[in-house]
Design an enzyme around this catalytic site. Structure first.
Site, PDB file in Angstrom:
ATOM      1  N   HIS A  32      -7.146   9.510   7.896  1.00  0.00           N
ATOM      2  CA  HIS A  32      -7.586   8.292   8.578  1.00  0.00           C
ATOM      3  C   HIS A  32      -8.678   8.592   9.614  1.00  0.00           C
ATOM      4  O   HIS A  32      -9.538   9.442   9.406  1.00  0.00           O
ATOM      5  CB  HIS A  32      -6.397   7.560   9.214  1.00  0.00           C
ATOM      6  CG  HIS A  32      -5.354   7.132   8.239  1.00  0.00           C
ATOM      7  ND1 HIS A  32      -5.624   6.757   6.946  1.00  0.00           N
ATOM      8  CD2 HIS A  32      -3.995   7.042   8.386  1.00  0.00           C
ATOM      9  CE1 HIS A  32      -4.501   6.432   6.334  1.00  0.00           C
ATOM     10  NE2 HIS A  32      -3.499   6.600   7.183  1.00  0.00           N
ATOM     11  N   THR A  34      -0.706  11.638  -0.028  1.00  0.00           N
ATOM     12  CA  THR A  34      -1.628  12.344  -0.921  1.00  0.00           C
ATOM     13  C   THR A  34      -2.163  13.596  -0.233  1.00  0.00           C
ATOM     14  O   THR A  34      -2.422  14.609  -0.886  1.00  0.00           O
ATOM     15  CB  THR A  34      -2.774  11.411  -1.335  1.00  0.00           C
ATOM     16  OG1 THR A  34      -2.218  10.295  -2.039  1.00  0.00           O
ATOM     17  CG2 THR A  34      -3.769  12.108  -2.239  1.00  0.00           C
ATOM     18  N   ALA A  35      -2.303  13.537   1.084  1.00  0.00           N
ATOM     19  CA  ALA A  35      -2.736  14.716   1.834  1.00  0.00           C
ATOM     20  C   ALA A  35      -1.780  15.885   1.610  1.00  0.00           C
ATOM     21  O   ALA A  35      -2.203  17.026   1.398  1.00  0.00           O
ATOM     22  CB  ALA A  35      -2.826  14.383   3.330  1.00  0.00           C
ATOM     23  N   LYS A  78       0.870  -1.172   0.000  1.00  0.00           N
ATOM     24  CA  LYS A  78       0.000   0.000   0.000  1.00  0.00           C
ATOM     25  C   LYS A  78       0.906   1.220   0.000  1.00  0.00           C
ATOM     26  O   LYS A  78       1.947   1.231   0.648  1.00  0.00           O
ATOM     27  CB  LYS A  78      -0.857  -0.022   1.270  1.00  0.00           C
ATOM     28  CG  LYS A  78      -1.714   1.230   1.524  1.00  0.00           C
ATOM     29  CD  LYS A  78      -2.897   1.258   0.588  1.00  0.00           C
ATOM     30  CE  LYS A  78      -3.863   2.386   0.924  1.00  0.00           C
ATOM     31  NZ  LYS A  78      -4.725   2.047   2.075  1.00  0.00           N
ATOM     32  N   LEU A  79       0.516   2.255  -0.735  1.00  0.00           N
ATOM     33  CA  LEU A  79       1.230   3.527  -0.667  1.00  0.00           C
ATOM     34  C   LEU A  79       0.299   4.664  -1.049  1.00  0.00           C
ATOM     35  O   LEU A  79      -0.806   4.451  -1.525  1.00  0.00           O
ATOM     36  CB  LEU A  79       2.491   3.530  -1.552  1.00  0.00           C
ATOM     37  CG  LEU A  79       2.460   3.050  -2.999  1.00  0.00           C
ATOM     38  CD1 LEU A  79       1.402   3.660  -3.865  1.00  0.00           C
ATOM     39  CD2 LEU A  79       3.830   3.286  -3.651  1.00  0.00           C
ATOM     40  N   SER A  80       0.745   5.871  -0.796  1.00  0.00           N
ATOM     41  CA  SER A  80       0.011   7.060  -1.229  1.00  0.00           C
ATOM     42  C   SER A  80       0.204   7.239  -2.725  1.00  0.00           C
ATOM     43  O   SER A  80       1.291   6.974  -3.255  1.00  0.00           O
ATOM     44  CB  SER A  80       0.544   8.298  -0.507  1.00  0.00           C
ATOM     45  OG  SER A  80       0.454   8.159   0.883  1.00  0.00           O
TER      46      SER A  80
END
Length: 278
Positions: A150, A111-112, A55-57
């Site tokens: 989150h 991404t934020a 998983k990654l941004s």
């Protein structure tokens, strides 16, 4: 064959991966060695190619796209799911955020962070910290603003903090697209058969989770970091949806648009490689 798999302990990821790592579905002969890390640690691991699948941004994906390719299953995209900018003051406004503002971010490659840079290119003083520490940093006055992701979307108001802007809504108003948050990538160096097997297994795992929502509840709860069940269920509902089963053309378009805008804003380098598993 055993593959190194990394994902976060957040409920959306444990919900997605429970069935495949606990062999509740056909894994097509694949075994997984699992690593649980927060998203920015996973981003960093993708840069050093520590994991076969991770998983990654989506922001981070631009910096490891030479070595990994995005799978169609397992991603987090959606409407109303974006990061929030919060403040201790109820009077803080979008227009007051300027060059001298300090903001806590949950990692440079999240991404934020990309979305904040798109909305507030003038802000340069960004303090990186683990996402779960950001609310307290704002409360203690260590920073002016916090960029939260989150489950903190559901807890900041309980601590007396206030929303300045929803960056997911900002993105949606500008593009009309779902906001791409995170995806699942696999090493390009693995053969195509393995890549497609992994993609099928993840899709099967998501579908199983939707069909049997109580099946992995103890596993999900065990990693939920003292989160109450209501927040845990909201977290899953918010981040796991049709795009987690399969990106489809709509999901792929949203990701391509994000990359295009990020390149145009100078936030990421130009990407030559094909983004998606073919």
């Amino acid at each position: 064959m055993k593959l190194k798999l990394g994902f976060s302990p957040c409920p959306n990821d444990t919900f997605i991966f429970d069935a495949m790592i606990h062999h509740k579905i056909d894994t097509e002969g694949l075994e997984f060695e699992v690593f649980y890390d927060d998203v920015e640690t996973l981003n960093q691991k993708s840069f050093s190619q520590d994991l076969d699948i991770t998983k990654l941004s989506f922001h981070a994906y631009a910096y490891c796209v030479n070595n990994y390719v995005l799978l169609d299953s397992g991603s987090a995209l959606g409407y109303g799911v974006g990061p929030l900018v919060i403040s201790k003051s109820p009077n803080e406004s979008f227009g007051n955020i300027g060059i001298n503002t300090t903001v806590a971010i949950p990692g440079k490659f999240t991404t934020a962070s990309f979305l904040f840079g798109l909305a507030f290119p003038q802000v340069k003083d960004k303090v990186e910290m683990v996402f779960s520490a950001i609310e307290d940093a704002v409360l203690n006055g260590d920073v002016d603003l916090g960029l939260i992701i989150h489950e903190n979307r559901f807890t900041y108001q309980q601590k007396g903090l206030h929303k300045v802007i929803d960056l997911g809504a900002f993105w949606e108003e500008k593009t009309g697209c779902a906001i791409p948050l995170g995806g699942i990538v696999i090493k390009r160096s693995l053969n195509d058969d393995i890549k497609h097997r992994v993609n099928r297994v993840i899709r099967r795992s998501v579908e199983y989770a939707f069909e049997n929502p109580q099946s992995g509840i103890e596993f999900i709860r065990s990693h939920a970091q003292a989160m109450d069940d209501e927040v845990m269920y909201k977290h899953i509902e918010l981040y796991v949806n049709k795009y987690s089963v399969d990106l489809g053309q709509e999901g792929r378009h949203a990701i391509e648009l994000m990359f295009s805008k990020a390149v145009g804003a100078g936030i990421i380098p130009h990407v030559k490689e094909h983004l998606f598993l073919s």
